[in-house]
Design a protein around this motif. Structure first.
Motif, PDB file in Angstrom:
ATOM      1  N   ARG A 111      15.674 -15.929  63.638  1.00  0.00           N
ATOM      2  CA  ARG A 111      16.572 -16.785  62.851  1.00  0.00           C
ATOM      3  C   ARG A 111      17.912 -17.019  63.531  1.00  0.00           C
ATOM      4  O   ARG A 111      18.699 -17.855  63.075  1.00  0.00           O
ATOM      5  CB  ARG A 111      16.807 -16.165  61.460  1.00  0.00           C
ATOM      6  N   SER A 112      18.187 -16.295  64.600  1.00  0.00           N
ATOM      7  CA  SER A 112      19.450 -16.457  65.319  1.00  0.00           C
ATOM      8  C   SER A 112      19.284 -17.485  66.431  1.00  0.00           C
ATOM      9  O   SER A 112      18.490 -17.268  67.361  1.00  0.00           O
ATOM     10  CB  SER A 112      19.882 -15.116  65.932  1.00  0.00           C
ATOM     11  N   PRO A 113      20.007 -18.591  66.394  1.00  0.00           N
ATOM     12  CA  PRO A 113      19.888 -19.579  67.475  1.00  0.00           C
ATOM     13  C   PRO A 113      20.173 -18.973  68.848  1.00  0.00           C
ATOM     14  O   PRO A 113      19.483 -19.288  69.831  1.00  0.00           O
ATOM     15  CB  PRO A 113      20.925 -20.648  67.101  1.00  0.00           C
ATOM     16  N   THR A 114      21.172 -18.094  68.936  1.00  0.00           N
ATOM     17  CA  THR A 114      21.531 -17.499  70.216  1.00  0.00           C
ATOM     18  C   THR A 114      20.420 -16.603  70.749  1.00  0.00           C
ATOM     19  O   THR A 114      20.042 -16.685  71.924  1.00  0.00           O
ATOM     20  CB  THR A 114      22.829 -16.677  70.085  1.00  0.00           C
ATOM     21  N   LEU A 115      19.864 -15.759  69.881  1.00  0.00           N
ATOM     22  CA  LEU A 115      18.808 -14.842  70.313  1.00  0.00           C
ATOM     23  C   LEU A 115      17.486 -15.567  70.519  1.00  0.00           C
ATOM     24  O   LEU A 115      16.725 -15.225  71.433  1.00  0.00           O
ATOM     25  CB  LEU A 115      18.657 -13.706  69.308  1.00  0.00           C
ATOM     26  N   ALA A 116      17.193 -16.553  69.676  1.00  0.00           N
ATOM     27  CA  ALA A 116      15.969 -17.321  69.858  1.00  0.00           C
ATOM     28  C   ALA A 116      15.996 -18.062  71.191  1.00  0.00           C
ATOM     29  O   ALA A 116      14.972 -18.161  71.876  1.00  0.00           O
ATOM     30  CB  ALA A 116      15.792 -18.296  68.702  1.00  0.00           C
ATOM     31  N   ALA A 117      17.169 -18.562  71.575  1.00  0.00           N
ATOM     32  CA  ALA A 117      17.285 -19.260  72.859  1.00  0.00           C
ATOM     33  C   ALA A 117      17.128 -18.278  74.023  1.00  0.00           C
ATOM     34  O   ALA A 117      16.565 -18.619  75.067  1.00  0.00           O
ATOM     35  CB  ALA A 117      18.634 -19.962  72.943  1.00  0.00           C
TER      36      ALA A 117
END
Length: 320
Positions: A261-267
């Motif tokens: 759910r975290s854009p930073t971690l998903a990226a």
């Protein structure tokens, strides 16, 4: 309920040298009338809420080289970071600092409230929102010039890439790490572990807190989180602080869904997140087996073992 993660053996404020306490009185503008020593964290120095005779409040932390040779360096790093980032509602502001070459002290804004309960979904969500904002704000800060530290005991901002490279050497000692720290599933595929850890190399960096855990968080009001203790301040990839903010639940499946759910971690990607847990966990586990060098920090090694075990359990789950 989440407890304080790291508990050292601290000095009381009354055990701080008189010259440092005299500086506190002068800087506070009124002699200290009352104080309350705090627990949590690994520094052997004091961490104390103060009230002056005129009612002014502040928070002081002070440590001397005779208590632990590396601790003053962490305090100097915190001073450097706080000067660089200035004032913001996300952290406790620096009021003044003291350094006589042996003892280092910081007088900080006294933030009301205790540590958040990160087992509570609402308080964890507040932390995640605050961390995303912290990453955004720190990304705009001009990074101080000067030396970079390859370990916490050296002066300057911590070089996270150097730390990642140092962590990776623990893979060479996998057979020497006790079984109670490394899940059997991880031992079966050392080549896979090396591939995952190699993903940590060569990423862009920015100013980062680098030590987000419950000890270093205050909750002055529902929904608000304040970050304290910048002694590990680092140049690190932007995904590091959001990952560390979730570490309290690394042993749960919640951690995996939250990463997505975290854009930073998903990226950053699932493999990189798992690689961090492997490298971090193995490095702590390996360090815990070495001859102790933690003068004045009698509980630090058990803390390393606990954190290593948690990181590696999380990594093993993610690897199936």
């Amino acid at each position: 309920m989440t407890g304080v993660g790291a508990v050292g053996v601290r000095r009381s404020y009354v055990e701080v040298p008189p010259r440092v306490r005299a500086w506190v009185d002068a800087t506070l503008g009124s002699p200290v009338a009352r104080w309350s020593d705090q627990i949590g964290g690994m520094s052997p120095g004091c961490a104390t809420r103060l009230v002056g005779h005129d009612g002014r409040r502040a928070f002081v932390k002070a440590v001397g080289a005779e208590l632990n040779s590396a601790s003053p360096t962490l305090f100097r790093r915190e001073i450097e970071v706080l000067h660089a980032i200035g004032s913001h509602a996300l952290w406790a502001d620096l009021v003044a600092s003291y350094d006589d070459g042996q003892w280092v002290a910081l007088l900080l804004e006294d933030v009301s409230g205790g540590h958040p309960d990160l087992d509570d979904d609402a308080e964890m969500e507040a932390l995640l929102v605050a961390t995303d904002r912290l990453v955004e704000v720190l990304g705009q800060v001009t990074v101080p010039a000067g030396p970079r530290a390859t370990n916490l005991g050296q002066p300057g901002l911590v070089d996270a890439q150097a730390r990642f490279r140092a962590w990776s050497t623990a893979l060479d000692h996998l057979d020497e790490i006790p079984d109670d720290l490394v899940p059997t599933a991880l031992r079966r595929s050392p080549a896979r572990l090396r591939r995952l850890v190699s993903l940590l190399e060569d990423d862009e960096t920015q100013l980062s807190h680098w030590d987000i855990r419950v000890d270093n968080l205050l909750r002055p009001a529902p929904g608000r989180i304040v970050f304290v203790d910048w002694g590990s301040g680092a140049l690190a990839p932007a995904w590091c602080d959001p990952l560390l903010a979730r570490f309290e639940r690394v042993e749960e499946a919640w951690f995996d869904s939250s990463v997505q759910r975290s854009p930073t971690l998903a990226a950053a990607g699932d493999d990189l997140v798992t690689g961090f847990l492997v490298a971090f966990g193995l490095a702590l586990a390996w360090q815990s087996t070495r001859p102790p060098a933690d003068v004045g920090l009698p509980t630090l090694n058990e803390f390393r073992r606990t954190q290593a075990r948690r990181a590696l359990v999380g990594a093993a789950r993610r690897l199936g």
